[in-house]
Scaffold this active site. Structure first.
Site, mmCIF file in Angstrom:
data_model
loop_
_atom_site.group_PDB
_atom_site.id
_atom_site.type_symbol
_atom_site.label_atom_id
_atom_site.label_comp_id
_atom_site.label_asym_id
_atom_site.label_seq_id
_atom_site.Cartn_x
_atom_site.Cartn_y
_atom_site.Cartn_z
ATOM 1 N N LYS A 184 0.800 -1.228 0.000
ATOM 2 C CA LYS A 184 0.000 0.000 0.000
ATOM 3 C C LYS A 184 0.835 1.281 0.000
ATOM 4 O O LYS A 184 0.392 2.301 -0.517
ATOM 5 C CB LYS A 184 -0.951 -0.001 1.198
ATOM 6 C CG LYS A 184 -2.081 -1.005 1.086
ATOM 7 C CD LYS A 184 -3.054 -0.872 2.239
ATOM 8 C CE LYS A 184 -4.215 -1.822 2.082
ATOM 9 N NZ LYS A 184 -5.259 -1.611 3.092
ATOM 10 N N ASP A 193 -10.218 3.063 2.290
ATOM 11 C CA ASP A 193 -10.382 2.306 3.543
ATOM 12 C C ASP A 193 -11.116 3.111 4.624
ATOM 13 O O ASP A 193 -12.039 2.612 5.266
ATOM 14 C CB ASP A 193 -9.022 1.868 4.098
ATOM 15 C CG ASP A 193 -8.475 0.629 3.409
ATOM 16 O OD1 ASP A 193 -9.259 -0.090 2.761
ATOM 17 O OD2 ASP A 193 -7.254 0.390 3.510
HETATM 18 P P1 NAP Z 1 -0.718 -2.910 11.452
HETATM 19 O O1 NAP Z 1 -0.362 -1.695 10.663
HETATM 20 O O2 NAP Z 1 0.241 -4.050 11.504
HETATM 21 O O3 NAP Z 1 -1.048 -2.434 12.966
HETATM 22 C C1 NAP Z 1 -1.277 -3.407 13.961
HETATM 23 C C2 NAP Z 1 -1.725 -2.718 15.246
HETATM 24 O O4 NAP Z 1 -2.016 -3.740 16.208
HETATM 25 C C3 NAP Z 1 -0.670 -1.796 15.856
HETATM 26 O O5 NAP Z 1 -1.283 -0.691 16.450
HETATM 27 C C4 NAP Z 1 -0.057 -2.723 16.917
HETATM 28 O O6 NAP Z 1 0.531 -2.036 17.998
HETATM 29 C C5 NAP Z 1 -1.287 -3.445 17.393
HETATM 30 N N1 NAP Z 1 -0.912 -4.678 18.104
HETATM 31 C C6 NAP Z 1 -0.268 -5.753 17.604
HETATM 32 N N2 NAP Z 1 -0.087 -6.676 18.570
HETATM 33 C C7 NAP Z 1 -0.627 -6.140 19.710
HETATM 34 C C8 NAP Z 1 -0.754 -6.619 21.047
HETATM 35 N N3 NAP Z 1 -0.284 -7.822 21.422
HETATM 36 N N4 NAP Z 1 -1.368 -5.837 21.949
HETATM 37 C C9 NAP Z 1 -1.849 -4.623 21.587
HETATM 38 N N5 NAP Z 1 -1.753 -4.103 20.344
HETATM 39 C C10 NAP Z 1 -1.151 -4.870 19.412
HETATM 40 O O7 NAP Z 1 -2.081 -3.544 10.938
HETATM 41 P P2 NAP Z 1 -3.326 -2.796 10.234
HETATM 42 O O8 NAP Z 1 -3.217 -2.948 8.771
HETATM 43 O O9 NAP Z 1 -3.464 -1.450 10.826
HETATM 44 O O10 NAP Z 1 -4.538 -3.761 10.693
HETATM 45 C C11 NAP Z 1 -5.062 -3.678 12.009
HETATM 46 C C12 NAP Z 1 -6.318 -4.554 12.106
HETATM 47 O O11 NAP Z 1 -7.306 -4.065 11.212
HETATM 48 C C13 NAP Z 1 -6.090 -6.015 11.734
HETATM 49 O O12 NAP Z 1 -6.884 -6.818 12.561
HETATM 50 C C14 NAP Z 1 -6.598 -6.084 10.293
HETATM 51 O O13 NAP Z 1 -7.050 -7.373 9.923
HETATM 52 C C15 NAP Z 1 -7.764 -5.125 10.361
HETATM 53 N N6 NAP Z 1 -8.123 -4.521 9.060
HETATM 54 C C16 NAP Z 1 -9.398 -4.709 8.619
HETATM 55 C C17 NAP Z 1 -9.794 -4.142 7.413
HETATM 56 C C18 NAP Z 1 -11.206 -4.335 6.951
HETATM 57 O O14 NAP Z 1 -11.514 -4.060 5.775
HETATM 58 N N7 NAP Z 1 -12.104 -4.758 7.816
HETATM 59 C C19 NAP Z 1 -8.865 -3.404 6.653
HETATM 60 C C20 NAP Z 1 -7.573 -3.225 7.150
HETATM 61 C C21 NAP Z 1 -7.202 -3.811 8.354
HETATM 62 P P3 NAP Z 1 2.101 -1.649 17.973
HETATM 63 O O15 NAP Z 1 2.181 -0.357 17.235
HETATM 64 O O16 NAP Z 1 2.441 -1.571 19.408
HETATM 65 O O17 NAP Z 1 2.808 -2.783 17.266
#
Ligand code: NAP
Length: 280
Positions: free
Chosen positions: A69, A106
């Site tokens: 992305k 998004d």
């Molecule tokens: P990302 O950029 O990898 O961010 C992950 C986030 O989760 C960060 O804030 C991270 O915190 C946090 N995290 C990871 N492990 C953790 C833990 N053990 N305890 C607390 N926080 C934790 O991922 P993303 O793309 O933003 O995606 C985030 C979520 O949204 C995922 O579940 C993904 O599947 C979902 N999503 C859904 C859609 C949809 O269309 N529904 C679209 C995009 C994403 P740190 O900064 O501390 O690592």
């Protein structure tokens, strides 16, 4: 294939997990269109070549998913202001001259998914709390800011990332440390889980909802499982809950319209079709 055959797809690495082909091909069939939406497994080191090839291959455009992305932004001819603010694109549209524009649907998709369930809710209604500060949280923050949000609390395990967002989007975004998560949600209109906690194979999100008002809308970006323990706990308290399937579906509609010329409908049949793919 004829010359008016319309082609689109999704680039990612890996790509087999993406439900976008099921979603877009459902609409292509429903509207009797001459086209196809294909999964494109593109390694990061081949992304530039793959994007450059889209116009020559006759693609109307494509979606971008992990991990493309951000880098894909540098490959297109123009970007929407929203995509610039988010710093990532999830969609490319190829015009008739072969020029490529990058957009990010998004955050907009997320807001529409909340308003589908709570039509009267507006981002400007009151404070909002977001757990997480990754790519999805950032897209949602930009959409909330563009729609008049007055206060958004970003609560993240790695505090520095929340602080950086608060600095960039001052004064609306406020950073909060992770250990304050159960206290920072008492007066919010919307609480969002934008972490990966609660996703299938991951532990449940560790938060107490004791201080949450029963009027707060509670949403989780996760849709596998369709109801995380976090959403189940909120629902048991009487809160209205929203899972992440609506965000996936609503970000797809404007992309489909740009490529295929029809703004498609989100039907119950489509929701069931997508969720059925997660049943083994
Ligand atoms: P990302 O950029 O990898 O961010 C992950 C986030 O989760 C960060 O804030 C991270 O915190 C946090 N995290 C990871 N492990 C953790 C833990 N053990 N305890 C607390 N926080 C934790 O991922 P993303 O793309 O933003 O995606 C985030 C979520 O949204 C995922 O579940 C993904 O599947 C979902 N999503 C859904 C859609 C949809 O269309 N529904 C679209 C995009 C994403 P740190 O900064 O501390 O690592």
């Amino acid at each position: 294939m004829t010359e008016d055959f319309k082609l689109a797809g999704v680039m990612g690495w890996p790509i087999t997990q993406s439900r976008s082909p099921i979603l877009h091909n459902y609409w292509i069939e429903k509207y009797n269109l001459n086209g196809r939406y294909v999964p494109l497994a593109v390694k990061p080191e081949r992304l530039a070549d793959a994007i450059r090839g889209l116009p020559a291959l006759g693609f109307r455009g494509c979606n971008l998913t992990m991990p493309h992305k951000q880098f894909a932004m540098t490959m297109v001819d123009s970007l929407t202001d929203t995509a610039k603010r988010i710093g990532a694109i999830n969609c490319i549209v190829v015009d008739d001259d072969g020029k490529m524009s990058g957009t990010n649907n998004d955050g907009n998709g997320y807001v529409l998914s909340v308003q589908e369930v709570a039509p009267h809710w507006k981002p400007s209604d009151g404070p909002i709390a977001i757990l997480g500060a990754g790519g999805a949280a950032r897209a949602i923050i930009v959409a909330l800011l563009e729609r008049g949000a007055k206060e958004v609390r970003v609560i993240n395990r790695t505090f520095d990332k929340a602080v950086a967002l608060a600095k960039e989007f001052h004064p609306v975004i406020k950073s909060m440390p992770w250990d304050k998560r159960s206290d920072a949600i008492d007066d919010v209109t919307l609480l969002v889980n934008a972490t990966n906690q609660g996703m299938i194979g991951k532990p449940a999100l560790d938060i107490s909802l004791d201080k949450l008002s029963s009027r707060t809308l509670v949403s989780d970006l996760i849709y596998v499982p369709p109801e995380t323990a976090f959403l189940a706990a909120a629902k048991a308290r009487g809160n209205v809950t929203i899972n992440g399937l609506g965000m996936l579906l609503h970000q797809a509609r404007p992309a489909f319209q740009a490529w295929f010329g029809i703004l498609p409908e989100i039907t119950r049949e489509l929701r069931v079709k997508i969720m059925d793919t997660f049943k083994s």
